[in-house]
Design an enzyme around this catalytic site. Structure first.
Site, PDB file in Angstrom:
ATOM      1  N   SER A 251       4.812  -5.576  -2.675  1.00  0.00           N
ATOM      2  CA  SER A 251       4.918  -4.137  -2.886  1.00  0.00           C
ATOM      3  C   SER A 251       5.572  -3.495  -1.668  1.00  0.00           C
ATOM      4  CB  SER A 251       3.534  -3.555  -3.194  1.00  0.00           C
ATOM      5  OG  SER A 251       3.635  -2.218  -3.650  1.00  0.00           O
TER       6      SER A 251
ATOM      7  N   GLY B  31       0.803  -1.209   0.000  1.00  0.00           N
ATOM      8  CA  GLY B  31       0.000   0.000   0.000  1.00  0.00           C
ATOM      9  C   GLY B  31       0.841   1.266   0.000  1.00  0.00           C
ATOM     10  N   SER B  32       2.057   1.181  -0.595  1.00  0.00           N
ATOM     11  CA  SER B  32       2.944   2.348  -0.726  1.00  0.00           C
ATOM     12  C   SER B  32       3.344   2.944   0.621  1.00  0.00           C
ATOM     13  CB  SER B  32       2.282   3.436  -1.589  1.00  0.00           C
ATOM     14  OG  SER B  32       1.967   2.937  -2.870  1.00  0.00           O
TER      15      SER B  32
END
Length: 556
Positions: A234, A148-149
């Site tokens: 991610s 989620g960055s």
């Protein structure tokens, strides 16, 4: 196999009492999940640290308090502070799958209607799903760190609640951690108050606290504290690489899996600027002042007394700082930039399995509108854009132009999208694989190329596309034989790696280890196969350019 609270009558399984375990904080009662292979026990919303509120905002996490009686473990805990709206990333992914318009509309409507957990600063919860509370032999543990960055997400997302992994003998843990301005803002006042003279990286410290909790308590759930695999996608995979870089996490895990994320791209340091970008501390000061939250002379109490909703609103509306509060090199939690630590062979010497997807840039290009993370100033005019590209990449520019086709300006968006994926994920994934292989450490590397089946789709093997295959959570739609084979292989490899430190096992295509002499990648596509030196020329040129950028910046 027997489980507490279950009786068997004429070959059927009847669930009686809810599963109950005793951990250091007290007793907690979970839920039974009925599956085709038998019941699983799940425990949700377990606090692994004290609420990071009041004097604990922007402070290292502290131990959780004990409770009296039996805690209800049937509900997930709150999400970390973040944009409460449904993810625009997920909606974009749905739109570009190439489905008919009505199916796309229904899918987005269904996604938007999904119940959302509340957001709160009191967010440090984890969830445990186990095949057996009291097995005769402790089970391997897998700890999932969500993406989620570093700005959004939760370990409680439905897409992560795999039944397949626990049903195959894994104790699965999913965790929350502080995000965005709450998780990664540095500031001089915060550094002055810290015994180690640092600030920021609170999200990493939360992850370490979760691993410490697992080491101390997972045996109560049937897990083996000496056989823990950390894995993520991610930002979650970047977090795995950050944990591998942090001496504070040493010994808390034995293996690591990184799906589309190694954090060697971010150069931010706590006290030093980088190529005109402010230090972490200066960024915190600027953010507070520009949003009228606090003056440069504000005390630490002033900072911690700012209303949480005001902080979140500023973080989401301040375009200069949007998404910029990220992990940084502080000399303590992260001893140096990850790029330098990898090149200096300083990451934890544990077996790793890692890879990235074939079209990572396809969902991001709309926001970046450029082929690289490392320069923001690409002009739109074709000749000027190409000239700027040559200036940024210097002696590597001609190779990149030829290999990606940048001289064909009519295809600019596609070629730049292709490079953005390799620039953001591929080069860093291979960098860590090469470092590990050169140290003669066990490493396996993959490239996920499976694309949605519709001829109208425009995302291809997009960022996060592999997650349903890893967790075997595809929804109600039947799988094609090719997708079933990918699912069986990915879950099989991940399970074997967590259990034995090697992905290989019966019924699976042989996956050779990656080595300096045999740079073999496993390819997940319609046919599962191996290839040597995936995208070698492109990744070589990107790595050369990044090496030069980092070296020149360090000498400025």
């Amino acid at each position: 196999m027997t489980r507490s609270g279950i009786t068997r009558d004429n070959g059927t399984t009847q669930l009686q009492a809810r599963p109950l375990v005793t951990i250091q904080q007290g007793q907690i009662e979970g839920l039974w999940l009925d599956t085709d292979t038998g019941p699983l026990a799940t425990f949700r919303g377990i606090p692994f640290a004290a609420p990071p509120i009041g004097p604990l905002r922007w402070a290292p996490p502290e131990k959780p308090s004990a409770w009296e009686g039996i805690r209800d473990g049937s509900q997930f805990g709150a999400r970390a502070m973040q944009n409460p709206a449904p993810s625009i990333f997920t909606k974009e992914m749905i739109k570009r799958h190439g489905w008919p318009e009505e199916k796309t509309r229904r899918a987005i409507k269904k996604f938007e209607a999904l119940p959302q957990l509340p957001i709160s600063e009191d967010c440090l919860f984890l969830n445990v799903t186990t095949p057996e509370i009291a097995p005769t032999e402790a089970r391997p543990v897998m700890v999932w760190i969500h993406g989620g960055s570093h700005q959004s997400g939760t370990g409680s997302l439905a897409a992560y609640q795999s039944l397949k992994l626990p049903a195959e003998g894994i104790v699965l843990v999913t965790i929350n951690y502080r995000l965005g301005v709450f998780g990664y803002m540095a500031h001089p006042r915060l550094s002055e108050a810290d015994p180690n003279g640092v600030s920021g990286n609170y999200g990493i410290l939360d992850q370490i606290a979760a691993l410490e909790w697992v080491a101390a308590n997972i045996f109560a759930f049937g897990g083996d504290p000496a056989n823990i695999t950390i894995f993520g996608q991610s930002a979650g995979a970047q977090a795995v690489s950050e944990l591998m870089a942090s001496p504070l996490a040493d010994g808390l895990y034995q293996k690591a899996i990184l799906q589309s994320g190694v954090y060697s791209w971010n150069p931010t340091e706590l006290k030093n600027e980088f190529r005109g970008h402010p230090s972490g501390e200066q960024m915190g000061v600027n953010f507070m002042r520009q949003n009228n939250l606090a003056t440069s002379e504000a005390s630490i109490d002033d900072l911690r007394n700012i209303d949480a909703d005001d902080l979140l609103h500023a973080a989401l509306t301040d375009t200069e700082h949007l998404g910029k509060f990220l992990p940084l090199a502080d000399g303590y939690v992260q001893p140096a930039r990850l790029w330098n630590l990898i090149n200096d062979n300083q990451l934890a010497p544990v077996p790793i399995l890692l890879g990235y997807n074939g079209d990572e840039g396809s969902l991001f290009y709309e926001w970046y509108n450029r082929p690289t993370r490392y320069d923001y100033n690409f002009p739109d005019a074709p000749d000027a854009r190409l000239a700027h590209f040559k200036q940024v990449f210097g002696p590597d520019a001609d190779s990149l132009i030829a290999d990606y086709g940048f001289d064909q300006f009519s295809a600019r968006q596609q070629t730049e999208t292709d490079m953005l994926g390799d620039d953001s994920y591929g080069v860093h994934t291979r960098l860590l694989a090469d470092s590990h292989a050169n140290r003669k450490l066990p490493v396996w590397i993959y490239h996920f190329r499976r694309s949605p089946s519709s001829p109208e789709q425009t995302v291809n093997a997009y960022h996060s596309a592999e997650i349903p295959f890893v967790f075997d959570l595809h929804g109600a739609a039947p799988l094609t034989p090719a997708d079933q084979a990918i699912t069986d292989h990915m879950t099989g490899y991940w399970l074997n790696f967590a259990k034995t430190a090697s992905p290989n096992g019966p019924g699976l295509t042989d996956w050779p280890a990656y080595s300096p002499d045999q740079k073999t990648w496993l390819i997940f596509d319609k046919e599962i196969h191996t290839e040597e030196n995936v995208r070698k020329r492109k990744l070589d040129a990107l790595e050369s350019g990044l090496q030069r950028l980092m070296t020149n910046a360090a000498n400025e």
